[in-house]
Design an enzyme around this catalytic site. Sequence first.
Site, short mmCIF file in Angstrom:
data_model
loop_
_atom_site.label_atom_id
_atom_site.label_comp_id
_atom_site.label_asym_id
_atom_site.label_seq_id
_atom_site.Cartn_x
_atom_site.Cartn_y
_atom_site.Cartn_z
N ASN A 28 0.79 -1.24 0.00
CA ASN A 28 0.00 0.00 0.00
C ASN A 28 0.82 1.28 0.00
O ASN A 28 0.32 2.32 -0.40
CB ASN A 28 -1.02 -0.01 1.15
CG ASN A 28 -0.36 -0.04 2.51
OD1 ASN A 28 0.73 -0.57 2.67
ND2 ASN A 28 -1.02 0.52 3.49
N GLU B 148 4.56 -3.88 12.06
CA GLU B 148 3.48 -2.91 11.89
C GLU B 148 2.37 -3.65 11.16
O GLU B 148 2.59 -4.14 10.05
CB GLU B 148 3.94 -1.71 11.05
CG GLU B 148 4.88 -0.77 11.77
CD GLU B 148 4.30 -0.15 13.02
OE1 GLU B 148 3.06 -0.13 13.19
OE2 GLU B 148 5.11 0.32 13.85
N CYS C 285 -3.16 1.56 6.71
CA CYS C 285 -3.37 0.99 8.05
C CYS C 285 -3.81 2.07 9.02
O CYS C 285 -4.30 1.78 10.11
CB CYS C 285 -2.15 0.24 8.53
SG CYS C 285 -0.65 1.16 8.31
N GLU D 5 8.99 3.11 14.46
CA GLU D 5 9.69 3.41 13.22
C GLU D 5 9.77 4.92 13.06
O GLU D 5 9.00 5.66 13.66
CB GLU D 5 8.93 2.82 12.03
CG GLU D 5 8.74 1.32 12.16
CD GLU D 5 8.49 0.66 10.82
OE1 GLU D 5 9.45 0.49 10.07
OE2 GLU D 5 7.33 0.32 10.55
#
Length: 479
Positions: free
Chosen positions: A149, A247, A281, A459
Site C-alpha cells: 500500500n 506494523e 493501516c 519506526e
Amino acid sequence: MTVLRKNLIDGEWLGEAGSRNINPSNTNDVVGEYASAGPEEAKQAIAVAKAAFPGWSRSGPLARHAVLKKTSDEIMARKDEIGRSLAREEGKTLAEGVGETIRAAQIFDFFAGETLRLSGELVPSVRPGVGVEMTREGVGVVGIITPWNFPIAIPAWKIAPALAYGNTIVFKPAELVPESAWTIVDILHRAGLPKGVLNLVMGKGSVVGQAMLDSPDVNAISFTGSVGTGKRVAAASVEHMRKFQLEMGGKNPLVVLDDADLAVAVDCAVNGAYFSTGQRCTASSRLIVTAGIHDRFVDAMKERLDKLVIGDALDAKTQIGPVVDQTQLKQDEDYIAIGRQEGAELAFGGERLERETPGFYLRPALFTGATNAMRISREEIFGPVANVIRVKDYDEALTVANDTPFGLTSGICTTSLKHATHFKRNSEAGMVMVNLPTAGVDFHVPFGGRKGSSYGPREQGRYAMEFYTTVKTAYTFAG
Ligand code: ADP
C-alpha cells in the site's frame, strides 16, 4: 516493449522473468516483468549481506551520508516520473503517488543527516579510575519485508535507517508493487553502495519471505503487513532469538463530537476513510459520532462522497483510484455484504463501477447504524469502507474508540479543549490526531501503535535508532 527487472544480489542484477505487474486502473496494461527469487537466491542474498556487514558497519558517517543524500536528491529530481509509476502499479492517485515519492526523498534526507549526528555517552564508573562508554552499533543483517500500500515510503523508512546505522539488508517487497521497490534499490545501488550491502529479492512471501524468517543469519526483521504474517514473523524470530518489529492492521476510530466544526469533521472523515482508496493501516474505518451532530454529519458525508471523482489513477482529475487487485476487491465486497447481513445500513456507495478501461473500481461505501460489536467494526477491511457508530456523548465515544483489538491511530474532531486534551491522554493508540485525519503523518517523528497493531520499537525519526542499533557498554581501566 515490457521491461524486465531483476533482483540485486551482491551488486549483480540476476534472475529471469517470474511475475507480471498489472495496472489496477487498466488490467490490460502490464507495467513490467519481474524476477521471482527462490529459496536459494534468498539464502545467497543473506550470505552476501552477512559478508558485507563488517565493512559497511565500519564505513563511517561520510560514506553513508553520501549514499543517502544522493539517493534523496535523485528521488526528488525524479518525483513526477516515479510518482506516476507508483500510481500506475498501485492505483493511488497521481497526487498521492508523487506525494509519497517526495516523502521517500525526505526520509532519505533525514537519515543522511542522522549519520552525522551519531553519538554515545561517556560516564564515570562506580569504580575509581574506570571509564564507561555507551555506544550504538548496527545489528547486522536486517530483513525488510514490505506491503503493497505504500510501495516507496515504507521501503524508504526501513532501508534509510538500516543503512544509516550501519546494517546490511535483504529487502523483499510486496509482489503487487515491485517497480517502486526496484527503482529505490537501483537508485541506492548507483549512488555508490558497496556490493552486498543492499540486496533485493523480489518473489513470493511464502518462498522468499519464509526463507528470511527461517535463516539464523538474519539478525533483525522489520515487517509491515497483515496480522497473520506478522505473527509468523514473531514466532520465527523468537525461535532464532532475533530482533523484530511489526506494523500490522488498524481499525482506527475518528470521534466526531456535537461541538465539532462540521466542515472540518467531514474533511477529516473523507480523507481518513477513503483517500488512497482506504488502503492505509491508518485509515479511519470507524466514525464514532455523538447524537447531536449525527444526522447533519451523515448528510454532509453523503453529499461529499457523491462529488468524489473515482477513476483511473493516472487521470489528474481522479480523487479516488481503483482497489489494488481482484483479491482485495473481493474482500471489500465480502465485508460490504457482511455489514448488511449484520444489520448496518449501507447509506452510500459500495457498488462496482465501470470505467473506460477494465479495472477494480469501487464506489466508497458508508454504513450507518453500525455497532462496535459488528465484524465490520472489529476486523480490518483495508478498502474504501467506513461505518458510522452513533453514541450519546464523549464518554461513550471514548469507550467505543478504545474497544478494539487494534491501536494504531485515533482522531477526534471537537472545538472543546477539555475533550481534546482528555482524548489525547486516554486514547489507547500510538498516534492521536485532533481535528486532523487519522492518516497522514510527519516523517521525522515516531510512527507506530499499540495492541494488535504494532510490536517492537517505533519506526521513523530518531526513534528508529532503537530498532536498527544495539547498545554496547564498554569499560576501560587506564591504570
Ligand atoms: P497483505 O495482506 O498486505 O498482502 P501480507 O502479510 O500477506 O499482507 O504481506 C506483507 C508482506 O509479507 C509481503 O511482502 C508478503 O509477500 C510477505 N509475506 C507473506 N507471507 C510471508 C511469509 N510466510 N513469510 C514472510 N513474508 C511473507
